[in-house]
Enzyme design. Structure first.
Site, PDB file in Angstrom:
ATOM      1  N   ASP A 249      -0.775  28.936  78.800  1.00  0.00           N
ATOM      2  CA  ASP A 249       0.269  29.426  79.707  1.00  0.00           C
ATOM      3  C   ASP A 249      -0.416  29.881  80.994  1.00  0.00           C
ATOM      4  O   ASP A 249      -1.268  30.768  80.973  1.00  0.00           O
ATOM      5  CB  ASP A 249       1.002  30.594  79.023  1.00  0.00           C
ATOM      6  CG  ASP A 249       2.175  31.110  79.847  1.00  0.00           C
ATOM      7  OD1 ASP A 249       2.227  30.854  81.068  1.00  0.00           O
ATOM      8  OD2 ASP A 249       3.043  31.788  79.264  1.00  0.00           O
TER       9      ASP A 249
ATOM     10  N   ASP B  92       4.626  25.321  83.145  1.00  0.00           N
ATOM     11  CA  ASP B  92       3.332  26.004  83.100  1.00  0.00           C
ATOM     12  C   ASP B  92       2.849  26.342  81.696  1.00  0.00           C
ATOM     13  O   ASP B  92       1.914  27.093  81.536  1.00  0.00           O
ATOM     14  CB  ASP B  92       3.371  27.253  83.990  1.00  0.00           C
ATOM     15  CG  ASP B  92       3.843  28.488  83.270  1.00  0.00           C
ATOM     16  OD1 ASP B  92       4.737  28.359  82.418  1.00  0.00           O
ATOM     17  OD2 ASP B  92       3.299  29.569  83.538  1.00  0.00           O
ATOM     18  N   GLU B  93       3.512  25.758  80.684  1.00  0.00           N
ATOM     19  CA  GLU B  93       3.092  26.048  79.311  1.00  0.00           C
ATOM     20  C   GLU B  93       2.997  24.762  78.520  1.00  0.00           C
ATOM     21  O   GLU B  93       3.715  23.806  78.794  1.00  0.00           O
ATOM     22  CB  GLU B  93       4.170  26.871  78.587  1.00  0.00           C
ATOM     23  CG  GLU B  93       4.260  28.293  78.969  1.00  0.00           C
ATOM     24  CD  GLU B  93       5.403  28.968  78.219  1.00  0.00           C
ATOM     25  OE1 GLU B  93       5.454  28.850  76.972  1.00  0.00           O
ATOM     26  OE2 GLU B  93       6.242  29.581  78.884  1.00  0.00           O
TER      27      GLU B  93
HETATM   28  P1  TTP Z   1       6.281  32.253  83.060  1.00  0.00           P
HETATM   29  O1  TTP Z   1       5.139  31.602  82.317  1.00  0.00           O
HETATM   30  O2  TTP Z   1       7.339  32.910  82.268  1.00  0.00           O
HETATM   31  O3  TTP Z   1       5.699  33.348  84.035  1.00  0.00           O
HETATM   32  P2  TTP Z   1       4.417  33.341  84.950  1.00  0.00           P
HETATM   33  O4  TTP Z   1       3.577  32.140  84.760  1.00  0.00           O
HETATM   34  O5  TTP Z   1       4.884  33.601  86.366  1.00  0.00           O
HETATM   35  O6  TTP Z   1       3.647  34.630  84.487  1.00  0.00           O
HETATM   36  P3  TTP Z   1       2.834  34.858  83.144  1.00  0.00           P
HETATM   37  O7  TTP Z   1       2.903  33.607  82.339  1.00  0.00           O
HETATM   38  O8  TTP Z   1       1.445  35.182  83.612  1.00  0.00           O
HETATM   39  O9  TTP Z   1       3.484  36.014  82.480  1.00  0.00           O
HETATM   40  O10 TTP Z   1       6.978  31.205  84.009  1.00  0.00           O
HETATM   41  C1  TTP Z   1       6.265  30.182  84.679  1.00  0.00           C
HETATM   42  C2  TTP Z   1       6.853  29.893  86.040  1.00  0.00           C
HETATM   43  O11 TTP Z   1       8.207  29.498  85.916  1.00  0.00           O
HETATM   44  C3  TTP Z   1       6.844  31.113  86.958  1.00  0.00           C
HETATM   45  O12 TTP Z   1       5.643  31.254  87.702  1.00  0.00           O
HETATM   46  C4  TTP Z   1       8.029  30.859  87.828  1.00  0.00           C
HETATM   47  C5  TTP Z   1       8.972  30.012  86.994  1.00  0.00           C
HETATM   48  N1  TTP Z   1      10.091  30.829  86.525  1.00  0.00           N
HETATM   49  C6  TTP Z   1      11.296  30.778  87.209  1.00  0.00           C
HETATM   50  O13 TTP Z   1      11.448  30.031  88.169  1.00  0.00           O
HETATM   51  N2  TTP Z   1      12.320  31.586  86.782  1.00  0.00           N
HETATM   52  C7  TTP Z   1      12.196  32.452  85.727  1.00  0.00           C
HETATM   53  O14 TTP Z   1      13.138  33.176  85.371  1.00  0.00           O
HETATM   54  C8  TTP Z   1      10.941  32.487  85.017  1.00  0.00           C
HETATM   55  C9  TTP Z   1      10.751  33.402  83.834  1.00  0.00           C
HETATM   56  C10 TTP Z   1       9.930  31.673  85.459  1.00  0.00           C
HETATM   57 MG    MG Z   2       3.010  31.517  82.821  1.00  0.00          MG
END
Ligand code: TTP
Ligand code: MG
Length: 382
Positions: free
Chosen positions: A10, A104-105
């Protein structure tokens, strides 16, 4: 099921990290990506911004109050898509068993890769992503998907946590139930009313009383609470490929003929991708010479695409690299793989404007072809 090695990766504060990477002045600062295009909420907050209590989903107005010195950016979804495919390209060096979740995962199944079970390969993945792309990821390794995803969240950012069958319950039982995949605020609240706050408490609650509250979902989360999860990695689109090949009546000798044939093949592959609504990440060419010696070459596309011209350019540059001059070609083939559902990219507006225009023109042509037959409009090679 035998012991598996499931990895969950992630990216950290993904959108915000990309902004910091592209503009070094933003490094170490509270960066918030979000705004009107994201329905006025925070999409991503850098870890510096999170210290002020900011998190994804929070209204921008509230985020500004909590962090008045924050740098607010509306973001560039197309660029995020490019970084995402670059990261996936690196992951695909390790296994074809990849299940992406959003941009991103991803889950990877590294079972059977004995040398991959230790920390070394995971550290290598982290190192390659950092050195080649510039982003940090957090990684969880565990015997199943549930534990792997939970593990990747435990030490963010730049984390690396291994959960084994032996230490699983010790690690997860003290955690709040909200760490369970799919347990959102509503379920957390309902469980809280029953006095269930930790995963351990959930595990010790008889299944029947959970079922009264949560129906069929109860069994899933009860199993999770005992560290059990049998779900497989699903990478259907990776296994799938769309291709076209042609054996010629007479072997090809001239470069211009090969180019023309390749153009026709990529045109057909592009058409089929658009029809089945996939974007391709990889392209493979196959050349069989008159002596039946056959070679294949594969490369990744700059961006996932279904635009025939872009497929052609990449396929042709691969073909040109093969030393075939002086030899005659009996068969040419092109296939597109690493397929991603188009709808996902359209929803997030990840297609670059100029490419999107080209696609729309192609889709219009496709419609005419559907109606009047494929031969109604023919495209000449250049
Ligand atoms: P996440 O993996 O949930 O968050 P993140 O990568 O920003 O932070 P971390 O993993 O370190 O906790 O989401 C990945 C991307 O998806 C995030 O950068 C932006 C996008 N996203 C949205 O557009 N809307 C949302 O509600 C969420 C949760 C994420
Ligand atoms: Mg993330």
């Amino acid at each position: 099921m035998g012991k598996r090695a499931i990895v969950h990766v992630d990216l950290d504060a993904f959108f915000a990290s990309v902004e910091q990477l592209e503009n070094p002045k933003l490094k170490g600062k509270p960066v918030i990506v979000g705004g009107p295009a994201n329905r006025g909420v925070v999409a991503a907050a850098s870890y510096e911004a999170r210290r002020f209590g900011l998190k994804a989903g929070m209204p921008i107005a509230k985020a500004r109050r909590l962090c008045p010195h924050g740098i607010f950016i509306s973001g560039n979804h197309y660029r995020y898509g490019q970084y995402s495919s670059q990261v996936r390209g690196i992951l695909s060096r390790y296994t074809s068993q990849i299940e992406p979740l959003g941009l991103d995962e991803a889950f990877l199944d590294l079972t059977g890769c004995q040398r991959l079970l230790g920390p070394a390969p995971v550290l290598k993945i982290k190192k390659q992503i950092f050195e080649e792309v510039g982003l940090t990821i957090s990684v969880g390794v565990a015997p199943n998907k549930f534990l792997a995803k939970l593990a990747s969240q435990l030490d963010k950012p730049d984390g690396f946590v291994v959960i084994t069958e032996e230490n699983a319950l010790q690690i997860i039982h003290p955690l709040p139930v909200s760490h369970i995949w799919g347990v959102g605020p509503r379920v957390t609240e309902e469980l809280d009313r029953l006095g269930i706050r930790t995963i351990g408490e959930l595990a010790r609650t008889p299944l029947a009383s959970l079922e009264a509250l949560l129906g069929s979902y109860a069994r899933t989360i009860h199993d999770f609470a005992w560290g059990k999860d049998e779900r497989k990695i699903r990478s259907p689109s990776l296994a799938k490929s769309i291709g076209a090949e042609r054996t010629f009546k007479e072997d090809i000798e001239r470069k211009s003929d090969a180019r023309h044939r390749l153009f026709q093949l990529t045109d057909k592959v592009g058409w089929r991708l658009r029809k089945e609504r996939y974007l391709a990440r990889f392209i493979t060419i196959k050349i069989r010479f008159s002596d039946f010696k056959t070679i294949t070459r594969r490369t990744s596309l700059a961006n996932p695409t279904d635009v025939s011209d872009l497929l052609f350019q990449t396929a042709w540059s691969l073909t040109e690299k093969v030393a075939w001059r002086g030899r005659r070609i009996r068969l040419l083939g092109v296939s597109a793989s690493g397929l991603l559902k188009t709808s996902y990219f359209e929803q997030l507006s990840l297609l670059e404007d100029s490419v999107d225009k080209k696609r729309r023109a192609l889709l219009a042509v496709d419609k005419i072809k559907e109606k009047y037959g494929r031969e109604s409009i023919s495209r000449g090679g250049r």
